[in-house]
Scaffold this active site. Structure first.
Site, PDB file in Angstrom:
ATOM      1  N   GLN A   1       9.197  36.292  53.921  1.00 42.24           N
ATOM      2  CA  GLN A   1       9.834  37.037  52.847  1.00 42.24           C
ATOM      3  C   GLN A   1      11.027  37.873  53.288  1.00 42.24           C
ATOM      4  O   GLN A   1      11.908  38.174  52.501  1.00 42.24           O
ATOM      5  CB  GLN A   1       8.804  37.928  52.155  1.00 42.24           C
ATOM      6  CG  GLN A   1       9.305  38.406  50.803  1.00 42.24           C
ATOM      7  CD  GLN A   1       8.486  39.550  50.280  1.00 42.24           C
ATOM      8  OE1 GLN A   1       7.283  39.544  50.406  1.00 42.24           O
ATOM      9  NE2 GLN A   1       9.129  40.528  49.700  1.00 42.24           N
TER      10      GLN A   1
ATOM     11  N   TYR B   1      -0.095  32.887  59.460  1.00 40.68           N
ATOM     12  CA  TYR B   1       0.969  33.575  58.721  1.00 40.68           C
ATOM     13  C   TYR B   1       2.273  32.779  58.780  1.00 40.68           C
ATOM     14  O   TYR B   1       2.806  32.524  59.864  1.00 40.68           O
ATOM     15  CB  TYR B   1       1.218  34.987  59.263  1.00 40.68           C
ATOM     16  CG  TYR B   1       0.069  35.964  59.064  1.00 40.68           C
ATOM     17  CD1 TYR B   1      -1.032  35.643  58.277  1.00 40.68           C
ATOM     18  CD2 TYR B   1       0.094  37.222  59.664  1.00 40.68           C
ATOM     19  CE1 TYR B   1      -2.079  36.541  58.102  1.00 40.68           C
ATOM     20  CE2 TYR B   1      -0.948  38.126  59.485  1.00 40.68           C
ATOM     21  CZ  TYR B   1      -2.033  37.782  58.717  1.00 40.68           C
ATOM     22  OH  TYR B   1      -3.062  38.680  58.551  1.00 40.68           O
TER      23      TYR B   1
ATOM     24  N   ASN C   1     -10.627  34.945  62.408  1.00 39.47           N
ATOM     25  CA  ASN C   1     -10.048  35.320  61.112  1.00 39.47           C
ATOM     26  C   ASN C   1     -10.971  35.199  59.900  1.00 39.47           C
ATOM     27  O   ASN C   1     -10.597  35.556  58.802  1.00 39.47           O
ATOM     28  CB  ASN C   1      -8.759  34.523  60.875  1.00 39.47           C
ATOM     29  CG  ASN C   1      -7.802  35.207  59.922  1.00 39.47           C
ATOM     30  OD1 ASN C   1      -8.053  36.317  59.461  1.00 39.47           O
ATOM     31  ND2 ASN C   1      -6.710  34.559  59.608  1.00 39.47           N
TER      32      ASN C   1
ATOM     33  N   GLN D   1     -11.636  43.636  61.243  1.00 41.44           N
ATOM     34  CA  GLN D   1     -10.458  43.859  60.397  1.00 41.44           C
ATOM     35  C   GLN D   1     -10.875  43.579  58.953  1.00 41.44           C
ATOM     36  O   GLN D   1     -11.374  42.503  58.653  1.00 41.44           O
ATOM     37  CB  GLN D   1      -9.324  42.929  60.830  1.00 41.44           C
ATOM     38  CG  GLN D   1      -7.979  43.400  60.317  1.00 41.44           C
ATOM     39  CD  GLN D   1      -6.810  42.604  60.865  1.00 41.44           C
ATOM     40  OE1 GLN D   1      -6.112  41.945  60.111  1.00 41.44           O
ATOM     41  NE2 GLN D   1      -6.584  42.655  62.157  1.00 41.44           N
TER      42      GLN D   1
ATOM     43  N   LYS E   1       5.545  53.590  40.693  1.00 39.64           N
ATOM     44  CA  LYS E   1       6.762  52.997  40.118  1.00 39.64           C
ATOM     45  C   LYS E   1       6.447  51.745  39.301  1.00 39.64           C
ATOM     46  O   LYS E   1       7.332  51.075  38.795  1.00 39.64           O
ATOM     47  CB  LYS E   1       7.758  52.658  41.241  1.00 39.64           C
ATOM     48  CG  LYS E   1       8.197  53.892  42.023  1.00 39.64           C
ATOM     49  CD  LYS E   1       9.047  53.521  43.242  1.00 39.64           C
ATOM     50  CE  LYS E   1       9.441  54.757  44.034  1.00 39.64           C
ATOM     51  NZ  LYS E   1       8.317  55.378  44.742  1.00 39.64           N
TER      52      LYS E   1
END
Length: 339
Positions: free
Chosen positions: A40, A67, A135, A191, A231
């Protein structure tokens, strides 16, 4: 007139905590690369972000083989190489499970743990990672095989510690017992996702593991990928990381549940105002106060955003028990032990 958000508190230098009960010192705010690095944001922006992080005392950089199909690791590796920082001054973590299309390129078999980590190290251009994470859990691989393979990669110097990611408390306990039974190396941390609206695991289950077996928590997604913000106006914001290819996030934000959560975020605005910080800074500081949390991983798409998030350190000292109780009252979702 609606209450305006206070300007963000300035970035503060980040302090370190022990990773679980290990001797490894990690910055209490770390930098994640999910969604951003190699996809990104441009490599130049990624370098700016990493540089600002390192200069403010962030020493923990987290990535994964999955990723951006390996591009996140490449980007991180290229930046670390060009910066020339001492390897001993930072901690790199990666996660192994989804490596490729073939059956043998995913999961937690001995073969994929070893080959997957070797592939990650090539992309990162590093001799070793500090922590290798499994993971997710793998029902197709026996726990003994997983713990032996993790012990092997540590013994070979490819990693210094190992941890779990998105594992259940019982699975972590099984890995620990297996390690103790066969004189292997147990995991040092889990994690897990943790934020204002996702609390149970990190606040109820993991503190028990921390006290019993020394497993710490590294938490991710404190702002629900950018959706915890004052926001937000019913549309997913352009700055939000929900834009590229993350349709599920948009759907989540615009669901009934998502709208209710957004209303609760707006209810936090007066508390943030009182503390002189933004809602995002308050949300991150709130994550940092949980017992057994060693580090909270931040995902940002610009250096400016990172600087705002680092200001959460200054909010942490202001989170009195009274303020925390007030936040719990507004959220109405405090998890209770079933004992």
């Amino acid at each position: 007139m609606p209450l305006m958000e206070a300007p963000p508190l300035p970035a503060a230098s980040v302090s370190c905590r022990n990773l679980g009960k290990s001797g490894l010192r990690v910055s209490c705010l770390g930098l994640g690369t999910w969604v951003t690095f190699g996809s990104q944001i441009s490599d130049e922006t990624a370098e700016d972000v990493l540089t600002v992080a390192y200069e403010h005392g962030v020493n923990l950089f987290d990535t994964a083989e999955v990723y951006a199909a390996g591009k996140a690791e490449r980007t991180l590796g290229n930046i670390l190489k060009s910066k020339g920082w001492r390897r001993s001054s930072y901690v790199v973590t990666t996660k192994i499970f989804w490596g490729g299309q073939a059956e043998t390129e995913r999961g937690l078999s001995r073969k994929h743990i070893i080959e997957g980590l070797q592939g990650s190290l090539e992309r990162l251009q590093l001799g070793y990672v500090d922590i290798v994470f499994a993971n997710r859990s793998d029902p197709n691989s026996p726990m003994e095989e997983i713990v032996r393979a993790m012990t092997y990669v540590i013994d070979q110097g490819l990693a210094l510690y190992w941890g779990t990611s998105r594992w259940g408390a019982a699975e972590i306990m099984e890995a620990y017992s297996m390690a103790r039974q066969f004189n292997l190396i147990p995991p040092v941390c889990e994690q897990a996702e943790h934020r204002l609206f996702q609390r149970e695991k990190v606040q109820l289950q993991l503190p028990e593991l921390y006290h019993k077996i020394g497993v710490g928590s590294v938490t991710l997604s404190p702002l629900a990928c950018g959706l915890i913000t004052s926001k937000y106006d019913g549309r997913v914001p352009d700055t939000c990381r929900a834009i590229k290819g993350y349709q599920w996030l948009k759907d989540k934000a615009q669901s009934e549940d998502g709208k209710k959560r957004q209303a609760k975020v707006m209810d936090l605005l007066p508390i943030a105002h009182q503390l002189g910080c933004t809602v995002a800074q308050l949300a991150i500081a709130w994550c940092l106060r949980s017992e057994g949390v060693s580090s909270v991983l931040l995902g940002v798409s610009s250096a400016e955003q990172l600087i705002e998030h680092l200001g959460a350190i200054q909010v942490l000292s202001q989170l009195t028990p009274q303020t925390v109780t007030e936040i719990d009252g507004l959220l109405g979702n405090k998890p209770h032990s079933k004992k």
